[in-house]
Design a protein around this motif. Structure first.
Motif, mmCIF file in Angstrom:
data_model
loop_
_atom_site.group_PDB
_atom_site.id
_atom_site.type_symbol
_atom_site.label_atom_id
_atom_site.label_comp_id
_atom_site.label_asym_id
_atom_site.label_seq_id
_atom_site.Cartn_x
_atom_site.Cartn_y
_atom_site.Cartn_z
ATOM 1 N N ALA A 234 0.800 -1.222 0.000
ATOM 2 C CA ALA A 234 0.000 0.000 0.000
ATOM 3 C C ALA A 234 0.834 1.273 0.000
ATOM 4 N N LEU A 235 2.126 1.192 0.345
ATOM 5 C CA LEU A 235 2.928 2.409 0.472
ATOM 6 C C LEU A 235 3.083 3.169 -0.839
ATOM 7 N N PRO A 236 3.383 2.520 -1.983
ATOM 8 C CA PRO A 236 3.481 3.303 -3.235
ATOM 9 C C PRO A 236 2.187 4.043 -3.564
ATOM 10 N N LYS A 237 1.053 3.415 -3.338
ATOM 11 C CA LYS A 237 -0.213 4.086 -3.603
ATOM 12 C C LYS A 237 -0.392 5.298 -2.699
ATOM 13 N N MET A 238 0.020 5.153 -1.451
ATOM 14 C CA MET A 238 -0.095 6.273 -0.517
ATOM 15 C C MET A 238 0.820 7.419 -0.926
ATOM 16 N N GLU A 239 2.024 7.091 -1.417
ATOM 17 C CA GLU A 239 2.955 8.133 -1.861
ATOM 18 C C GLU A 239 2.400 8.866 -3.073
ATOM 19 N N ARG A 240 1.831 8.113 -4.025
ATOM 20 C CA ARG A 240 1.263 8.760 -5.205
ATOM 21 C C ARG A 240 0.068 9.628 -4.818
ATOM 22 N N HIS A 241 -0.718 9.132 -3.883
ATOM 23 C CA HIS A 241 -1.865 9.921 -3.435
ATOM 24 C C HIS A 241 -1.401 11.204 -2.751
ATOM 25 N N ALA A 242 -0.333 11.112 -1.957
ATOM 26 C CA ALA A 242 0.192 12.301 -1.289
ATOM 27 C C ALA A 242 0.739 13.301 -2.308
ATOM 28 N N GLU A 243 1.398 12.798 -3.351
ATOM 29 C CA GLU A 243 1.912 13.688 -4.391
ATOM 30 C C GLU A 243 0.775 14.397 -5.121
ATOM 31 N N ASP A 244 -0.287 13.681 -5.421
ATOM 32 C CA ASP A 244 -1.434 14.293 -6.097
ATOM 33 C C ASP A 244 -2.066 15.388 -5.224
ATOM 34 N N VAL A 245 -2.156 15.121 -3.939
ATOM 35 C CA VAL A 245 -2.735 16.111 -3.044
ATOM 36 C C VAL A 245 -1.840 17.356 -2.986
ATOM 37 N N LEU A 246 -0.516 17.165 -2.927
ATOM 38 C CA LEU A 246 0.389 18.310 -2.888
ATOM 39 C C LEU A 246 0.304 19.128 -4.167
ATOM 40 N N LYS A 247 0.208 18.442 -5.319
ATOM 41 C CA LYS A 247 0.096 19.153 -6.577
ATOM 42 C C LYS A 247 -1.162 20.010 -6.634
ATOM 43 N N LYS A 248 -2.270 19.452 -6.145
ATOM 44 C CA LYS A 248 -3.527 20.228 -6.136
ATOM 45 C C LYS A 248 -3.423 21.421 -5.211
ATOM 46 N N LEU A 249 -2.745 21.242 -4.080
ATOM 47 C CA LEU A 249 -2.584 22.356 -3.146
ATOM 48 C C LEU A 249 -1.696 23.439 -3.715
ATOM 49 N N LEU A 250 -0.616 23.034 -4.429
ATOM 50 C CA LEU A 250 0.290 24.020 -5.012
ATOM 51 C C LEU A 250 -0.391 24.801 -6.145
ATOM 52 N N LYS A 251 -1.280 24.131 -6.885
ATOM 53 C CA LYS A 251 -1.987 24.831 -7.955
ATOM 54 C C LYS A 251 -2.902 25.908 -7.394
#
Length: 252
Positions: A234-251
């Motif tokens: 589950a860790l890779p999925k969690m990392e990708r999910h965290a990256e997506d959330v950060l990208k949305k926040l930065l936008k």
């Protein structure tokens, strides 16, 4: 259109309250009867160390299978091989041992007697209580749920009343019996403690288990379940999910 009813207070005093009190008293009485049965030497034999050890192996393997997604694939494969390899795996049981355990389980009269006693402690009181409710309180509308419900709940809440025009939120006396039968676990936990013997829902599910839990036979079943599991970390999925959330926040 659903019909609204005005319930007589006598129904509350002579149907609803007595039925609830009787169900609680029967549960408490059955708890103490079960405690007395457990204290008898025949009902509580000394545990076999081998069976206890095998039971702990089954629990550990089940925990590995349930939480496999939280460890890396390499670690999971190593643990899986530790349990399931054909040479010295903890879950590997030779066919001869499995056949002997099954034969011993069905040939032990004490085990059958213990299961009969445990089932009778639930079947007899509940059968008598249901007969009492069905004879004296059949056809009564005992209570009204204080919130609206859909038509799907009619069969569950209005057992014994053949009127489709009555609002679904009204509860018949027979349905009130079943609601108490399966819904008093929290109350019994407060009165008797968490480790009580009055969980009827769990007992009814365990009644289909034949002669109960046998660790030796469960080793093979747990081995088969562990063999077919597909590991997905589950860790890779969690990392990708965290990256997506950060990208949305930065936008933003």
């Amino acid at each position: 259109m659903a019909e609204e009813l005005v319930l007589d207070t006598a129904i509350r005093d002579w149907v609803l309250i007595p039925l609830s009190v009787v169900m609680v008293l029967i549960g408490v009485l059955r708890y103490f009867v079960s405690k007395l049965m457990m204290r008898s030497p025949a009902a509580s034999p000394s545990p076999d160390p081998k069976l206890v050890r095998e039971g702990q192996v089954v629990i550990r393997a089940r925990n590995l299978r349930t939480n496999a997604q939280f460890i890396p694939s390499k670690a999971f494969k190593a643990r899986k091989n530790y349990y399931t390899n054909e040479e010295n795996g903890l879950l590997h049981v030779p066919k001869e041992d499995a056949q002997k355990a099954q034969a011993a389980m069905f040939s032990d009269p004490n085990m059958a007697m213990d299961m009969m006693k445990k089932n009778l402690s639930m079947i007899v009181p509940q059968t008598l209580t249901f007969a009492w409710v069905n004879f004296f309180f059949s056809g009564f509308v005992a209570a009204k749920i204080p919130f609206p419900l859909t038509q799907r709940f009619r069969g569950m809440l209005q057992n014994g009343i053949d009127l489709s025009t009555v609002d679904v939120s009204y509860v018949s006396s027979r349905s009130w019996y079943f609601l108490n039968l399966f819904g008093l676990r929290g109350l019994f936990s407060l009165i008797l403690g968490e480790e009580n013997a009055t969980d009827d829902a769990q007992k009814m599910m365990q009644m289909g288990g034949g002669f109960g839990f046998n660790p030796t036979m469960s080793l093979g079943a747990e081995k088969d379940s562990l063999d077919i599991i597909q590991h997905d970390w589950a860790l890779p999925k969690m990392e990708r999910h965290a990256e997506d959330v950060l990208k949305k926040l930065l936008k933003k």
